[in-house]
Design a protein around this motif. Structure first.
Motif, PDB file in Angstrom:
ATOM      1  N   ARG A  11       1.014  -1.382  -0.127  1.00 58.50           N
ATOM      2  CA  ARG A  11      -0.503  -0.036   0.336  1.00 58.50           C
ATOM      3  C   ARG A  11       1.154   1.482  -0.169  1.00 58.50           C
ATOM      4  O   ARG A  11       1.713   1.479   0.537  1.00 58.50           O
ATOM      5  CB  ARG A  11      -1.201  -0.074   1.224  1.00 58.50           C
ATOM      6  CG  ARG A  11      -1.968   1.572   1.268  1.00 58.50           C
ATOM      7  CD  ARG A  11      -3.229   1.222   2.204  1.00 58.50           C
ATOM      8  NE  ARG A  11      -4.459   1.151   1.472  1.00 58.50           N
ATOM      9  CZ  ARG A  11      -5.451   0.937   2.302  1.00 58.50           C
ATOM     10  NH1 ARG A  11      -5.129  -0.292   2.764  1.00 58.50           N
ATOM     11  NH2 ARG A  11      -6.619   1.487   1.766  1.00 58.50           N
ATOM     12  N   THR A  12       0.640   2.222  -0.994  1.00 63.56           N
ATOM     13  CA  THR A  12       0.851   3.549  -0.569  1.00 63.56           C
ATOM     14  C   THR A  12       0.226   4.923  -0.521  1.00 63.56           C
ATOM     15  O   THR A  12      -0.498   4.925  -2.009  1.00 63.56           O
ATOM     16  CB  THR A  12       1.813   3.708  -2.116  1.00 63.56           C
ATOM     17  OG1 THR A  12       3.032   2.656  -2.660  1.00 63.56           O
ATOM     18  CG2 THR A  12       2.504   4.698  -2.296  1.00 63.56           C
ATOM     19  N   ARG A  13       0.364   5.409   0.069  1.00 63.88           N
ATOM     20  CA  ARG A  13      -0.735   6.727   0.271  1.00 63.88           C
ATOM     21  C   ARG A  13       0.358   7.683   0.395  1.00 63.88           C
ATOM     22  O   ARG A  13       1.258   8.337   1.414  1.00 63.88           O
ATOM     23  CB  ARG A  13      -1.358   6.771   1.541  1.00 63.88           C
ATOM     24  CG  ARG A  13      -2.108   5.779   1.580  1.00 63.88           C
ATOM     25  CD  ARG A  13      -3.133   6.583   2.977  1.00 63.88           C
ATOM     26  NE  ARG A  13      -4.200   5.227   3.178  1.00 63.88           N
ATOM     27  CZ  ARG A  13      -4.259   3.789   4.160  1.00 63.88           C
ATOM     28  NH1 ARG A  13      -3.233   3.549   5.088  1.00 63.88           N
ATOM     29  NH2 ARG A  13      -5.650   3.717   3.919  1.00 63.88           N
ATOM     30  N   VAL A  15      -0.544  12.483   0.423  1.00 66.89           N
ATOM     31  CA  VAL A  15      -0.747  13.513   0.108  1.00 66.89           C
ATOM     32  C   VAL A  15      -0.490  14.774   0.143  1.00 66.89           C
ATOM     33  O   VAL A  15       0.657  14.438   0.963  1.00 66.89           O
ATOM     34  CB  VAL A  15      -2.012  13.397   1.712  1.00 66.89           C
ATOM     35  CG1 VAL A  15      -3.218  14.585   1.381  1.00 66.89           C
ATOM     36  CG2 VAL A  15      -2.904  12.259   1.137  1.00 66.89           C
ATOM     37  N   GLY A  47      -3.911  13.175  -3.225  1.00 64.36           N
ATOM     38  CA  GLY A  47      -4.754  11.875  -2.966  1.00 64.36           C
ATOM     39  C   GLY A  47      -4.746  11.408  -3.325  1.00 64.36           C
ATOM     40  O   GLY A  47      -5.345  10.392  -4.045  1.00 64.36           O
ATOM     41  N   ASP A  49      -4.249   6.613  -2.968  1.00 57.27           N
ATOM     42  CA  ASP A  49      -4.016   5.460  -2.182  1.00 57.27           C
ATOM     43  C   ASP A  49      -4.268   4.167  -2.851  1.00 57.27           C
ATOM     44  O   ASP A  49      -5.218   3.414  -3.663  1.00 57.27           O
ATOM     45  CB  ASP A  49      -5.163   5.561  -1.168  1.00 57.27           C
ATOM     46  CG  ASP A  49      -5.432   4.753  -0.084  1.00 57.27           C
ATOM     47  OD1 ASP A  49      -4.201   3.459  -0.515  1.00 57.27           O
ATOM     48  OD2 ASP A  49      -6.264   3.694   1.003  1.00 57.27           O
ATOM     49  N   ARG A  50      -2.757   3.704  -2.924  1.00 58.18           N
ATOM     50  CA  ARG A  50      -2.708   2.447  -3.922  1.00 58.18           C
ATOM     51  C   ARG A  50      -2.258   0.979  -3.239  1.00 58.18           C
ATOM     52  O   ARG A  50      -1.223   1.282  -2.618  1.00 58.18           O
ATOM     53  CB  ARG A  50      -1.590   3.295  -4.609  1.00 58.18           C
ATOM     54  CG  ARG A  50      -1.319   2.687  -6.555  1.00 58.18           C
ATOM     55  CD  ARG A  50       0.123   3.061  -6.760  1.00 58.18           C
ATOM     56  NE  ARG A  50       0.639   2.200  -7.541  1.00 58.18           N
ATOM     57  CZ  ARG A  50       0.859   2.754  -8.898  1.00 58.18           C
ATOM     58  NH1 ARG A  50       0.502   3.512  -9.376  1.00 58.18           N
ATOM     59  NH2 ARG A  50       0.946   1.786 -10.166  1.00 58.18           N
ATOM     60  N   SER A  59      -5.593   2.184  -7.816  1.00 54.48           N
ATOM     61  CA  SER A  59      -5.417   3.805  -7.354  1.00 54.48           C
ATOM     62  C   SER A  59      -7.622   4.199  -6.401  1.00 54.48           C
ATOM     63  O   SER A  59      -7.750   4.142  -7.834  1.00 54.48           O
ATOM     64  CB  SER A  59      -4.629   3.775  -7.995  1.00 54.48           C
ATOM     65  OG  SER A  59      -3.062   3.789  -7.872  1.00 54.48           O
ATOM     66  N   ASP A 123     -11.256   5.791  -9.756  1.00 55.80           N
ATOM     67  CA  ASP A 123     -10.728   4.498  -8.980  1.00 55.80           C
ATOM     68  C   ASP A 123     -10.575   4.485 -10.712  1.00 55.80           C
ATOM     69  O   ASP A 123     -10.494   4.450 -11.338  1.00 55.80           O
ATOM     70  CB  ASP A 123     -11.867   3.651  -8.948  1.00 55.80           C
ATOM     71  CG  ASP A 123     -12.344   4.173  -7.604  1.00 55.80           C
ATOM     72  OD1 ASP A 123     -11.654   4.764  -6.461  1.00 55.80           O
ATOM     73  OD2 ASP A 123     -14.064   3.950  -7.180  1.00 55.80           O
ATOM     74  N   ARG A 170      -9.833  -5.128  -4.554  1.00 57.63           N
ATOM     75  CA  ARG A 170      -9.870  -4.041  -3.954  1.00 57.63           C
ATOM     76  C   ARG A 170      -9.652  -4.563  -2.166  1.00 57.63           C
ATOM     77  O   ARG A 170      -8.811  -4.554  -1.397  1.00 57.63           O
ATOM     78  CB  ARG A 170     -10.075  -2.649  -4.299  1.00 57.63           C
ATOM     79  CG  ARG A 170      -9.216  -1.279  -3.539  1.00 57.63           C
ATOM     80  CD  ARG A 170      -9.907   0.128  -3.199  1.00 57.63           C
ATOM     81  NE  ARG A 170      -8.570   0.672  -2.601  1.00 57.63           N
ATOM     82  CZ  ARG A 170      -8.141   1.244  -2.958  1.00 57.63           C
ATOM     83  NH1 ARG A 170      -7.211   1.202  -3.914  1.00 57.63           N
ATOM     84  NH2 ARG A 170      -6.953   2.240  -1.835  1.00 57.63           N
ATOM     85  N   GLU A 174      -7.394  -5.829   0.755  1.00 56.24           N
ATOM     86  CA  GLU A 174      -7.186  -4.434   2.223  1.00 56.24           C
ATOM     87  C   GLU A 174      -7.100  -6.144   2.824  1.00 56.24           C
ATOM     88  O   GLU A 174      -6.945  -5.721   4.426  1.00 56.24           O
ATOM     89  CB  GLU A 174      -8.382  -4.012   2.023  1.00 56.24           C
ATOM     90  CG  GLU A 174      -8.094  -2.192   1.194  1.00 56.24           C
ATOM     91  CD  GLU A 174      -8.808  -1.410   0.929  1.00 56.24           C
ATOM     92  OE1 GLU A 174     -10.652  -2.025   1.402  1.00 56.24           O
ATOM     93  OE2 GLU A 174      -8.520  -1.063   0.689  1.00 56.24           O
TER      94      GLU A 174
END
Length: 324
Positions: A11-13, A15, A47, A49-50, A59, A123, A170, A174
């Motif tokens: 996971r890559t976030r 912002v 932002g 979220d990938r 993403s 998305d 997705r 998670e």
């Protein structure tokens, strides 16, 4: 397998409210030239979220600004769904506009395009072209001609199916316990690629060739079955089985249909179901083995469907086998 699931999802976030920082991040992800325009309501915020698994990525992109892209597609295809805002595309002489609820192909190999995104909430799914070929049972043309769909928009009635599949994968990525289950991850990625092929169909490939017809003999079936039964715990796709049997995917599928009236992957699922039964039968008090853990180990992500299939096959539930 293309897009192998040997490693758990990452996971890559990201912002940022800094245009240059956002430009560098997005350019690193997509290799694009980017210009950030005016912010929505006077304040810019980007932002991401990938989630990445193998070569597949999903993403969630939220931007309170107008963005201009210039990009040449690479070996990944990108499929976007607009949740809010607007996306305007220019691909050569073609142009398109997408708004909330629209799904579209955002990028293809060797296709240059320009886009303006107005306060986008998107998305975006990235799939390697090699995975599409693997799932379709095709190979790129020797001349290097890439995969090409017939339209940049989904086949009528298929967009919701795509969105449902993307959400499902997705959510699967998670789940913490899924990261240790490569059989589930690999199957999920191939399912997503198969849904993409159904949603954005290309030219229909020709049926089995004369050589494929000739190769769909019992010896091919024996080689394939031996490979499957020796590797049920390995993340396998139909292309892997075909390579082991030294035939094309079409010849392999024809051999299973002709001699067993099934498919290679259906046969693989049956072998894994038998392995799950063995695990449940060998459980001992205190080893913490559960129906859910055994199902996950052997690639069955949906517990209710696993229980139903198990009961149909063996005449009892997995729980009854475990407690016996």
């Amino acid at each position: 397998m293309a897009g192998s699931a040997a490693d758990p999802p990452r996971r890559t976030r990201f912002v940022s409210s800094e245009p240059e920082e956002a430009r560098e991040f997005i350019s690193r992800l997509y290799g694009s030239h980017l210009r950030v325009g005016g912010a929505v309501s006077g304040r810019m915020r980007v932002g991401f979220d990938r989630l990445e698994c193998g070569d597949v990525n999903l993403s969630a992109v939220r931007v309170s600004a107008d963005l201009d892209f210039r990009m040449e597609g690479g070996e990944h295809i990108l499929i976007g769904t607009v949740r809010a805002g607007r996306v305007d595309y220019a691909r050569g002489r073609d142009s398109a506009r997408y708004g909330p609820g629209d799904t579209y192909l955002g990028s293809l190999r060797e296709v240059r395009w320009d886009a303006r995104l107005y306060g986008p909430d998107l998305d975006v799914v990235g799939l390697p072209e090699s995975l599409l070929h693997e799932v379709a049972g095709t190979t790129p043309d020797r001349s290097g001609v890439p995969w090409r769909p017939r339209s940049w928009e989904p086949l009528p009635g298929c967009a919701e199916q795509w969105r449902h599949a993307a959400r499902y994968v997705r959510e699967l990525f998670e789940q913490p316990h899924v990261g240790a289950e490569p059989l589930i991850l690999g199957a999920a990625m191939r399912m997503l690629a198969a849904t993409a092929l159904a949603t954005f169909p290309g030219d229909v490939p020709p049926g089995p060739s004369v050589a494929d017809q000739h190769d769909a003999h019992p010896a091919t079936l024996r080689r394939a079955i031996a490979f499957i039964e020796a590797n049920p715990d390995v993340d396998l796709g139909v292309a892997d089985i075909a390579r082991a049997a030294a035939v094309t995917v079409r010849a392999l599928r024809l051999a299973f249909r002709r001699h067993l009236d099934t498919t290679p992957l259906a046969y693989l699922r049956r072998v894994r179901l038998d392995k799950a039964r063995e695990d449940l039968s060998r459980a001992t008090a205190g080893d913490d083995r559960t129906v859910a853990s055994v199902a996950s180990r052997w690639g069955f992500a949906d517990l209710s469907r696993f229980v139903e299939r198990y009961r149909d096959e063996y005449g009892e539930t997995p729980g009854q086998t475990l407690r016996r």
